[in-house]
Scaffold this motif. Structure first.
Motif, PDB file in Angstrom:
ATOM      1  N   UNK A  95       0.856  -1.176   0.000  1.00 50.77           N
ATOM      2  CA  UNK A  95       0.000   0.000   0.000  1.00 50.77           C
ATOM      3  C   UNK A  95       0.898   1.233   0.000  1.00 50.77           C
ATOM      4  N   UNK A  96       1.178   1.777  -1.206  1.00 48.91           N
ATOM      5  CA  UNK A  96       2.107   2.894  -1.324  1.00 48.91           C
ATOM      6  C   UNK A  96       1.571   4.154  -0.650  1.00 48.91           C
ATOM      7  N   UNK A  97       0.272   4.384  -0.721  1.00 47.23           N
ATOM      8  CA  UNK A  97      -0.306   5.569  -0.084  1.00 47.23           C
ATOM      9  C   UNK A  97      -0.156   5.486   1.429  1.00 47.23           C
ATOM     10  N   UNK A  98      -0.420   4.307   1.994  1.00 48.87           N
ATOM     11  CA  UNK A  98      -0.250   4.111   3.432  1.00 48.87           C
ATOM     12  C   UNK A  98       1.206   4.235   3.844  1.00 48.87           C
ATOM     13  N   UNK A  99       2.111   3.707   2.990  1.00 49.11           N
ATOM     14  CA  UNK A  99       3.536   3.806   3.270  1.00 49.11           C
ATOM     15  C   UNK A  99       3.990   5.265   3.273  1.00 49.11           C
ATOM     16  N   UNK A 100       3.523   6.043   2.306  1.00 45.74           N
ATOM     17  CA  UNK A 100       3.890   7.462   2.254  1.00 45.74           C
ATOM     18  C   UNK A 100       3.359   8.211   3.472  1.00 45.74           C
ATOM     19  N   UNK A 101       2.155   7.883   3.919  1.00 50.89           N
ATOM     20  CA  UNK A 101       1.604   8.531   5.111  1.00 50.89           C
ATOM     21  C   UNK A 101       2.446   8.218   6.347  1.00 50.89           C
ATOM     22  N   UNK A 102       2.929   6.961   6.436  1.00 52.94           N
ATOM     23  CA  UNK A 102       3.795   6.598   7.571  1.00 52.94           C
ATOM     24  C   UNK A 102       5.133   7.312   7.481  1.00 52.94           C
ATOM     25  N   UNK A 103       5.693   7.395   6.264  1.00 51.81           N
ATOM     26  CA  UNK A 103       6.992   8.043   6.091  1.00 51.81           C
ATOM     27  C   UNK A 103       6.932   9.534   6.417  1.00 51.81           C
ATOM     28  N   UNK A 104       5.834  10.197   6.074  1.00 51.37           N
ATOM     29  CA  UNK A 104       5.703  11.633   6.335  1.00 51.37           C
ATOM     30  C   UNK A 104       5.807  11.959   7.818  1.00 51.37           C
ATOM     31  N   UNK A 105       5.473  10.990   8.665  1.00 53.75           N
ATOM     32  CA  UNK A 105       5.479  11.225  10.108  1.00 53.75           C
ATOM     33  C   UNK A 105       6.826  10.922  10.747  1.00 53.75           C
ATOM     34  N   UNK A 106       7.792  10.464   9.963  1.00 55.14           N
ATOM     35  CA  UNK A 106       9.106  10.097  10.512  1.00 55.14           C
ATOM     36  C   UNK A 106      10.139  11.169  10.189  1.00 55.14           C
ATOM     37  N   UNK A 107      10.843  11.662  11.214  1.00 48.96           N
ATOM     38  CA  UNK A 107      11.871  12.683  10.983  1.00 48.96           C
ATOM     39  C   UNK A 107      13.019  12.191  10.085  1.00 48.96           C
ATOM     40  N   UNK A 108      13.330  10.907  10.114  1.00 51.14           N
ATOM     41  CA  UNK A 108      14.424  10.396   9.281  1.00 51.14           C
ATOM     42  C   UNK A 108      14.099  10.555   7.800  1.00 51.14           C
ATOM     43  N   UNK A 109      12.830  10.452   7.437  1.00 50.98           N
ATOM     44  CA  UNK A 109      12.414  10.648   6.048  1.00 50.98           C
ATOM     45  C   UNK A 109      12.707  12.077   5.617  1.00 50.98           C
ATOM     46  N   UNK A 111      14.807  14.162   7.032  1.00 53.44           N
ATOM     47  CA  UNK A 111      16.259  14.375   7.050  1.00 53.44           C
ATOM     48  C   UNK A 111      16.877  13.844   5.757  1.00 53.44           C
ATOM     49  N   UNK A 112      16.453  12.672   5.315  1.00 50.01           N
ATOM     50  CA  UNK A 112      16.959  12.096   4.074  1.00 50.01           C
ATOM     51  C   UNK A 112      16.588  12.977   2.886  1.00 50.01           C
ATOM     52  N   UNK A 113      15.364  13.470   2.856  1.00 51.75           N
ATOM     53  CA  UNK A 113      14.911  14.306   1.753  1.00 51.75           C
ATOM     54  C   UNK A 113      15.712  15.612   1.676  1.00 51.75           C
ATOM     55  N   UNK A 114      15.942  16.255   2.830  1.00 52.31           N
ATOM     56  CA  UNK A 114      16.726  17.494   2.852  1.00 52.31           C
ATOM     57  C   UNK A 114      18.172  17.211   2.465  1.00 52.31           C
ATOM     58  N   UNK A 115      18.745  16.088   2.948  1.00 50.06           N
ATOM     59  CA  UNK A 115      20.108  15.724   2.589  1.00 50.06           C
ATOM     60  C   UNK A 115      20.219  15.460   1.086  1.00 50.06           C
ATOM     61  N   UNK A 116      19.198  14.877   0.498  1.00 47.48           N
ATOM     62  CA  UNK A 116      19.188  14.609  -0.937  1.00 47.48           C
ATOM     63  C   UNK A 116      19.182  15.915  -1.732  1.00 47.48           C
TER      64      UNK A 116
END
Length: 162
Positions: A95-109, A111-116
């Motif tokens: 479930x990609x939509x559910x996975x994205x919703x979980x990732x949005x709530x994690x600071x590591x996501x 941090x990775x996006x800003x580092x990218x």
């Protein structure tokens, strides 16, 4: 995790859960994997939970009896009897939509996006790709060294050369 097995005049005897699982996995046929273990210390029984992708059919009953015999021989020198439990793995739909919703709530996501974004702006695509490539190579080598698989690979290659 460690299981307390016996107590004697010379001390306590403990068994590692990871070691029991690893030992059981040495006898697993293709598609089967030991995923958990427990010890019934008073009865000297080790319960091994085995994951398989199939539902139980006639072939699986045959595999179960062969596997139970193999594991019984494997654990007999330790003075343990074997009990098997089964966990069937069903195919999972991602479930990609559910996975994205979980990732949005994690600071590591984030941090990775800003580092990218910072990596692309400072190093460019080529520079960032090289950093990621060398990071993956370093991770793979470290994992191989820590797990001991690198030593096994080297000894297999040396034995082939002879």
């Amino acid at each position: 995790m460690e299981f307390h097995w016996h107590r004697s005049n010379q001390g306590d005897l403990w068994l590692s859960k990871d070691a029991v699982i690893a030992l059981a996995n040495t006898s697993m046929p293709s598609g089967y994997r030991a995923i958990d273990a427990s010890l019934l210390g008073g009865e000297d029984i080790v319960n091994v939970v085995i994951s398989t992708p199939f539902s139980m059919g006639e072939e699986d009953v045959k595999v179960e009896s062969e596997l139970k015999t193999k594991l019984a021989r494997l654990f007999a020198p330790l003075g343990l009897k074997v009990q098997l439990s089964w966990a069937f793995k069903e195919e999972e739909n991602v479930d990609f939509l559910g996975l994205m919703n979980k990732l949005k709530k994690r600071p590591i996501f984030w941090a990775f996006l800003v580092a990218l974004v910072a990596g692309i702006s400072q190093l460019g695509i080529k520079g960032l790709s090289l950093c990621i490539l060398f990071g993956i190579i370093g991770w793979a080598v470290a994992k191989a060294v820590i797990s001991g698989k690198l030593n096994d690979l080297i000894s297999r290659l040396l034995n082939k050369g002879r």
